[in-house]
Design a protein around this motif. Structure first.
Motif, PDB file in Angstrom:
ATOM      1  N   GLN A  81      65.222  52.687  49.682  1.00 41.60           N
ATOM      2  CA  GLN A  81      64.181  51.672  49.688  1.00 41.60           C
ATOM      3  C   GLN A  81      62.898  52.304  49.147  1.00 41.60           C
ATOM      4  O   GLN A  81      62.459  53.335  49.643  1.00 41.60           O
ATOM      5  CB  GLN A  81      63.942  51.162  51.110  1.00 41.60           C
ATOM      6  N   VAL A  82      62.347  51.694  48.110  1.00 37.98           N
ATOM      7  CA  VAL A  82      61.134  52.244  47.500  1.00 37.98           C
ATOM      8  C   VAL A  82      60.024  51.207  47.547  1.00 37.98           C
ATOM      9  O   VAL A  82      60.235  50.046  47.906  1.00 37.98           O
ATOM     10  CB  VAL A  82      61.395  52.705  46.050  1.00 37.98           C
ATOM     11  N   ASN A  83      58.830  51.637  47.171  1.00 40.36           N
ATOM     12  CA  ASN A  83      57.637  50.802  47.285  1.00 40.36           C
ATOM     13  C   ASN A  83      57.468  49.819  46.130  1.00 40.36           C
ATOM     14  O   ASN A  83      56.441  49.130  46.056  1.00 40.36           O
ATOM     15  CB  ASN A  83      56.390  51.686  47.359  1.00 40.36           C
ATOM     16  N   TYR A  84      58.438  49.759  45.243  1.00 46.21           N
ATOM     17  CA  TYR A  84      58.328  48.931  44.048  1.00 46.21           C
ATOM     18  C   TYR A  84      59.550  48.033  43.916  1.00 46.21           C
ATOM     19  O   TYR A  84      60.642  48.384  44.351  1.00 46.21           O
ATOM     20  CB  TYR A  84      58.182  49.824  42.809  1.00 46.21           C
ATOM     21  N   PRO A  85      59.374  46.863  43.299  1.00 47.51           N
ATOM     22  CA  PRO A  85      60.487  45.921  43.188  1.00 47.51           C
ATOM     23  C   PRO A  85      61.568  46.389  42.220  1.00 47.51           C
ATOM     24  O   PRO A  85      61.400  47.359  41.479  1.00 47.51           O
ATOM     25  CB  PRO A  85      59.816  44.636  42.693  1.00 47.51           C
ATOM     26  N   VAL A  86      62.680  45.667  42.247  1.00 42.17           N
ATOM     27  CA  VAL A  86      63.847  45.932  41.402  1.00 42.17           C
ATOM     28  C   VAL A  86      64.113  44.703  40.549  1.00 42.17           C
ATOM     29  O   VAL A  86      64.011  43.569  41.034  1.00 42.17           O
ATOM     30  CB  VAL A  86      65.088  46.238  42.270  1.00 42.17           C
ATOM     31  N   PHE A  87      64.441  44.920  39.272  1.00 47.69           N
ATOM     32  CA  PHE A  87      64.851  43.804  38.416  1.00 47.69           C
ATOM     33  C   PHE A  87      65.629  44.367  37.234  1.00 47.69           C
ATOM     34  O   PHE A  87      65.069  45.098  36.406  1.00 47.69           O
ATOM     35  CB  PHE A  87      63.641  43.011  37.918  1.00 47.69           C
ATOM     36  N   ILE A  88      66.924  44.058  37.157  1.00 42.88           N
ATOM     37  CA  ILE A  88      67.770  44.520  36.056  1.00 42.88           C
ATOM     38  C   ILE A  88      68.740  43.397  35.683  1.00 42.88           C
ATOM     39  O   ILE A  88      69.562  42.985  36.509  1.00 42.88           O
ATOM     40  CB  ILE A  88      68.607  45.773  36.437  1.00 42.88           C
ATOM     41  N   PRO A  89      68.686  42.874  34.474  1.00 43.61           N
ATOM     42  CA  PRO A  89      69.687  41.888  34.051  1.00 43.61           C
ATOM     43  C   PRO A  89      71.098  42.479  34.140  1.00 43.61           C
ATOM     44  O   PRO A  89      71.306  43.663  33.849  1.00 43.61           O
ATOM     45  CB  PRO A  89      69.292  41.596  32.599  1.00 43.61           C
ATOM     46  N   ARG A  90      72.061  41.651  34.527  1.00 44.08           N
ATOM     47  CA  ARG A  90      73.411  42.147  34.771  1.00 44.08           C
ATOM     48  C   ARG A  90      74.079  42.690  33.510  1.00 44.08           C
ATOM     49  O   ARG A  90      74.851  43.651  33.577  1.00 44.08           O
ATOM     50  CB  ARG A  90      74.265  41.039  35.390  1.00 44.08           C
ATOM     51  N   VAL A  91      73.796  42.090  32.372  1.00 50.26           N
ATOM     52  CA  VAL A  91      74.387  42.593  31.122  1.00 50.26           C
ATOM     53  C   VAL A  91      73.927  44.023  30.861  1.00 50.26           C
ATOM     54  O   VAL A  91      74.711  44.875  30.446  1.00 50.26           O
ATOM     55  CB  VAL A  91      74.024  41.666  29.942  1.00 50.26           C
ATOM     56  N   PHE A  92      72.655  44.277  31.135  1.00 50.96           N
ATOM     57  CA  PHE A  92      72.157  45.632  30.945  1.00 50.96           C
ATOM     58  C   PHE A  92      72.628  46.544  32.074  1.00 50.96           C
ATOM     59  O   PHE A  92      72.917  47.726  31.840  1.00 50.96           O
ATOM     60  CB  PHE A  92      70.629  45.644  30.865  1.00 50.96           C
ATOM     61  N   ALA A  93      72.722  46.020  33.280  1.00 47.10           N
ATOM     62  CA  ALA A  93      73.223  46.814  34.403  1.00 47.10           C
ATOM     63  C   ALA A  93      74.633  47.328  34.127  1.00 47.10           C
ATOM     64  O   ALA A  93      74.988  48.442  34.540  1.00 47.10           O
ATOM     65  CB  ALA A  93      73.203  45.979  35.685  1.00 47.10           C
ATOM     66  N   ALA A  94      75.437  46.527  33.429  1.00 51.81           N
ATOM     67  CA  ALA A  94      76.793  46.965  33.079  1.00 51.81           C
ATOM     68  C   ALA A  94      76.757  48.195  32.174  1.00 51.81           C
ATOM     69  O   ALA A  94      77.622  49.078  32.276  1.00 51.81           O
ATOM     70  CB  ALA A  94      77.549  45.823  32.401  1.00 51.81           C
ATOM     71  N   LYS A  95      75.750  48.284  31.322  1.00 53.51           N
ATOM     72  CA  LYS A  95      75.603  49.459  30.457  1.00 53.51           C
ATOM     73  C   LYS A  95      75.217  50.679  31.286  1.00 53.51           C
ATOM     74  O   LYS A  95      75.687  51.796  31.024  1.00 53.51           O
ATOM     75  CB  LYS A  95      74.552  49.182  29.376  1.00 53.51           C
ATOM     76  N   ILE A  96      74.371  50.469  32.280  1.00 51.18           N
ATOM     77  CA  ILE A  96      73.986  51.569  33.166  1.00 51.18           C
ATOM     78  C   ILE A  96      75.198  52.058  33.954  1.00 51.18           C
ATOM     79  O   ILE A  96      75.421  53.268  34.099  1.00 51.18           O
ATOM     80  CB  ILE A  96      72.870  51.114  34.130  1.00 51.18           C
ATOM     81  N   LEU A  97      75.978  51.123  34.463  1.00 48.54           N
ATOM     82  CA  LEU A  97      77.176  51.468  35.236  1.00 48.54           C
ATOM     83  C   LEU A  97      78.154  52.271  34.394  1.00 48.54           C
ATOM     84  O   LEU A  97      78.724  53.267  34.861  1.00 48.54           O
ATOM     85  CB  LEU A  97      77.847  50.198  35.754  1.00 48.54           C
ATOM     86  N   GLU A  98      78.333  51.882  33.154  1.00 42.63           N
ATOM     87  CA  GLU A  98      79.235  52.601  32.256  1.00 42.63           C
ATOM     88  C   GLU A  98      78.719  54.010  31.977  1.00 42.63           C
ATOM     89  O   GLU A  98      79.499  54.969  31.898  1.00 42.63           O
ATOM     90  CB  GLU A  98      79.395  51.836  30.942  1.00 42.63           C
ATOM     91  N   ALA A  99      77.401  54.149  31.837  1.00 38.42           N
ATOM     92  CA  ALA A  99      76.814  55.474  31.582  1.00 38.42           C
ATOM     93  C   ALA A  99      76.979  56.387  32.784  1.00 38.42           C
ATOM     94  O   ALA A  99      77.180  57.598  32.637  1.00 38.42           O
ATOM     95  CB  ALA A  99      75.346  55.330  31.207  1.00 38.42           C
ATOM     96  N   GLY A 100      76.847  55.829  33.999  1.00 37.91           N
ATOM     97  CA  GLY A 100      77.137  56.583  35.216  1.00 37.91           C
ATOM     98  C   GLY A 100      75.954  57.316  35.811  1.00 37.91           C
ATOM     99  O   GLY A 100      74.896  57.472  35.181  1.00 37.91           O
ATOM    100  N   PRO A 101      76.108  57.784  37.068  1.00 31.66           N
ATOM    101  CA  PRO A 101      75.037  58.505  37.771  1.00 31.66           C
ATOM    102  C   PRO A 101      74.579  59.740  36.994  1.00 31.66           C
ATOM    103  O   PRO A 101      75.392  60.457  36.403  1.00 31.66           O
ATOM    104  CB  PRO A 101      75.699  58.906  39.094  1.00 31.66           C
ATOM    105  N   GLY A 102      73.265  59.963  37.008  1.00 29.68           N
ATOM    106  CA  GLY A 102      72.701  61.128  36.334  1.00 29.68           C
ATOM    107  C   GLY A 102      72.464  60.931  34.854  1.00 29.68           C
ATOM    108  O   GLY A 102      71.862  61.793  34.203  1.00 29.68           O
TER     109      GLY A 102
END
Length: 339
Positions: free
Chosen positions: A27-48
């Motif tokens: 939990q951080v002090n700032y909001p979250v907003f990521i479109p799902r199409v772009f989130a899928a690219k992040i998921l594919e890239a992976g942690p780190g």
């Protein structure tokens, strides 16, 4: 799927993130907003990965080091949607809304608080421009201007075109990278109209790593090119994202290949909630220097730093020495000590 639908269906909180990525986030002090199409690219890239680091919450965002207004927007804010830092150009802030919330954003504190620099006082802005004839360029910033409706964007452009002294228009945007579906027929037509109404009308896309330039993003940018819309880029030097000569070389080469002129490489700002991305200036100079040997001038951006306190941009690369004296030269030729 339309870009507006993608926007509405974005991930907006930690539970959305957990459901999508399958893991917990702090939990951080700032909001979250990521479109799902772009989130899928992040998921594919992976942690780190650079994408993961750029867009997903990190516990260090809760630290209170750094500056609330790192480049001094408020010093030059005119309380009418305009920031007038340089004599001949102004920043215009028509919205606080972005297509994604970048964790490193230098304006994240102002955006989260919906600072008064975003107050909707457009008629006052027009009056200010008419009274300050030295201003010949208006730069749309925010937020992100391409999140505005086509109708709203067209209205702003038309109003600015009727001010005789405004000759140039620039749009600073993350949208072609985050929501490439936004680059559709209606927006293209508006940008073409803008190009006819002004001496020059330019799109400045924000992109930090070559992994952001997926096939759909490249197609959107090429569509802008094919319709004779000038496209430049700006990037930020970020720890854990692109803080190596090789990463920057790959990015600027990829941009040049799709006819985008790399314009600015910003040194990381000392923004509160984003100091985990900060790169010391001497390190940045050492990262940037080899690019002079590896890239032609037309593919090499200006490496600049925004001097804290509202003093404006100045070159960040010193050809005499990698060491930093602690002093920088402002836009007015004054020497300012920052450390």
């Amino acid at each position: 799927m339309s870009w507006t639908h993608e926007f509405k269906e974005a991930l907006k909180n930690n539970q959305d993130l957990k459901d999508f990525f399958g893991c917990d986030f702090p939990q951080v002090n700032y909001p979250v907003f990521i479109p799902r199409v772009f989130a899928a690219k992040i998921l594919e890239a992976g942690p780190g990965s650079p994408l993961w680091n750029e867009f997903l919450p990190h516990i260090d965002e809760n630290k209170d080091d750094g500056r609330l207004d790192p480049i001094g927007d408020k010093v030059h804010a005119k309380n009418n949607q305009l920031i007038h830092r340089y004599e001949n150009r102004v920043l215009f802030t028509p919205t606080t809304v972005c297509p994604v919330l970048c964790r490193y954003c230098f304006r994240k504190n102002e955006l989260s608080a919906k600072d008064e620099i975003f107050d909707q006082k457009f008629q006052e802005a027009l009056s200010y421009l008419k009274a300050n004839s030295e201003v010949n360029e208006v730069i749309f910033t925010g937020g992100d201007p391409f999140i505005l409706s086509n109708e709203k964007l067209a209205t702003y452009i038309q109003e600015f075109s009727e001010i005789e002294t405004v000759k140039y228009l620039r749009f600073h945007t993350r949208t072609p990278v985050i929501l490439p579906s936004r680059i559709e027929e209606g927006l293209i037509a508006i940008l073409q109209s803008s190009a006819h109404l002004f001496k020059r009308s330019m799109v400045m896309i924000h992109v930090n790593h070559v992994s952001e330039l997926t096939d759909d993003v490249r197609e959107a940018i090429l569509l802008l090119n094919e319709n004779n819309i000038e496209v430049f880029s700006q990037s930020v030097l970020l720890k854990g994202v692109n803080d190596s000569t090789e990463a920057l070389y790959d990015l600027f080469t990829a941009l040049a290949d799709i006819k985008v002129k790399p314009y600015y490489l910003h040194h990381s700002d000392e923004a509160r909630g984003a100091m985990n991305f900060y790169v010391p200036l001497e390190e940045g100079r050492k990262i940037f220097a080899p690019l002079h040997n590896r890239l032609p001038g037309w593919a090499l951006p200006q490496y600049i730093i925004d001097i804290p306190g509202g003093h404006g941009k100045t070159p960040a690369f010193n050809p005499e020495s990698f060491e930093f004296s602690g002093n920088l030269i402002t836009k007015n030729g004054e020497k300012v000590k920052i450390i």
